[in-house]
Design an enzyme around this catalytic site. Structure first.
Site, PDB file in Angstrom:
ATOM      1  N   PRO A   2       0.812  -1.211   0.000  1.00  0.00           N
ATOM      2  CG  PRO A   2      -0.749  -1.562   1.652  1.00  0.00           C
ATOM      3  CD  PRO A   2       0.557  -2.058   1.142  1.00  0.00           C
ATOM      4  CD  GLU A   3       4.115   3.828  -3.158  1.00  0.00           C
ATOM      5  OE1 GLU A   3       4.149   5.052  -2.886  1.00  0.00           O
ATOM      6  OE2 GLU A   3       4.969   3.273  -3.855  1.00  0.00           O
TER       7      GLU A   3
END
Length: 270
Positions: A2-3
């Site tokens: 996840p960014e």
DNA sequence: ATTGACTCCTGATGGC
DNA sequence: TGCCATCAGGAGTCAA
């Protein structure tokens, strides 16, 4: 992994299920995440969820007495499921609600976190020193330019520093530097004002676009409702070593900068 | 003060 | 097919 866009998409996905609900129990199956989950998270039990916010890549689940802080690390995901849904491997935390649902946190690599921020107390150190959100006006090319003077570290590392700007992870660092035509190895202090303005604009554009797309997913992102995330949007350079640059057709280069895999086009980025 | 290296962890991957 | 070694990666922490 996840960014920021994935975290924001997760927030958008889970918040309608959480806001206004009362927390019935918090079940911790695995205490040992990035840090041990503190007993204080139980203060949230019996409280109503007022809001679900995001700061950098942290999610904050607000109650009147404090906030649960969640970080997805690099393999974490959240889903809203019925409380009696059988647990799967790496389902470390359930935040159970009075309506029979629960927010279930799964994180194979356990780089994620679940912490507690008491209301009215000074912010825990993790949140205290963070730079501005990239999608706000507080972040711009001028900030990058001014904070980078005399710095010798690579510009890629510079924009990944959370005190400079939050939420620029390894993927979007490579992508935004490509979009701005800036060589990722270049010393941050040597990058011109004009290049930083392009770079700031590129960071905003690439993050906003990814949020719009529902978040880039390379491997294991699962949307909050349980549907698989979208596959990677059209990444320009990340993960494309040896493949032709989409602009000039020269092969994309890969190298390690600051222990991180980096991708760039040596013709398009100077 | 600044910068780079190391660390946590597990699943995916590649070599034999 | 199986086994092992290697690697990825957010970001805090430590060391130079």
């Amino acid at each position: 992994m996840p960014e920021l866009p994935e975290v924001e998409v997760s927030r958008l996905g889970i918040s309608p299920h959480l806001i206004g609900q009362r927390i019935q129990a918090i079940m911790v199956r695995q205490v040992q995440l990035r840090w041990p989950i503190p007993g204080e998270v139980q203060y949230a039990v019996g409280r109503e969820i007022r809001d679900v916010r995001r700061r950098a890549k942290y999610l904050l689940i607000d109650t009147d007495v404090g906030s649960l802080i969640l970080h997805l690390g690099m393999s974490g995901s959240l889903r809203v499921v019925d409380i009696d849904t059988p647990v799967q491997k790496h389902d470390h935390v359930d935040i159970q609600l009075h309506n029979g649902k629960c927010l279930r946190f799964n994180d194979p690599r356990r780089f994620g976190a679940c912490l507690w921020q008491a209301a009215g107390e000074t912010p825990i150190e993790l949140l205290e020193r963070l730079g501005p959100e990239p999608l706000t006006d507080a972040f711009d090319g001028r900030r990058l330019y001014e904070l980078s003077r005399n710095k010798t570290l690579a510009v890629k590392n510079f924009i990944m520093d959370n005190q400079i700007v939050v939420g620029v992870g390894n993927i979007y660092a490579s992508e935004s530097l490509f979009m701005a035509g800036v060589d990722p190895r270049k010393a941050a202090g040597k990058v011109t004002k004009g290049a930083y303005e392009k770079l700031a604009a590129a960071i905003k554009q690439v993050l906003a676009h990814a949020i719009q797309q529902g978040g880039t997913t390379l491997k294991d992102f699962t949307q909050a409702d349980g549907n698989p995330g979208y596959f990677a949007q059209e990444l320009q350079v990340y993960g494309r070593a040896g493949e032709p640059c989409r602009v000039c057709e020269n092969p994309v280069q890969s190298l390690t900068i600051g222990q991180r895999n980096s991708f760039y086009c040596k013709k398009c980025q100077r």
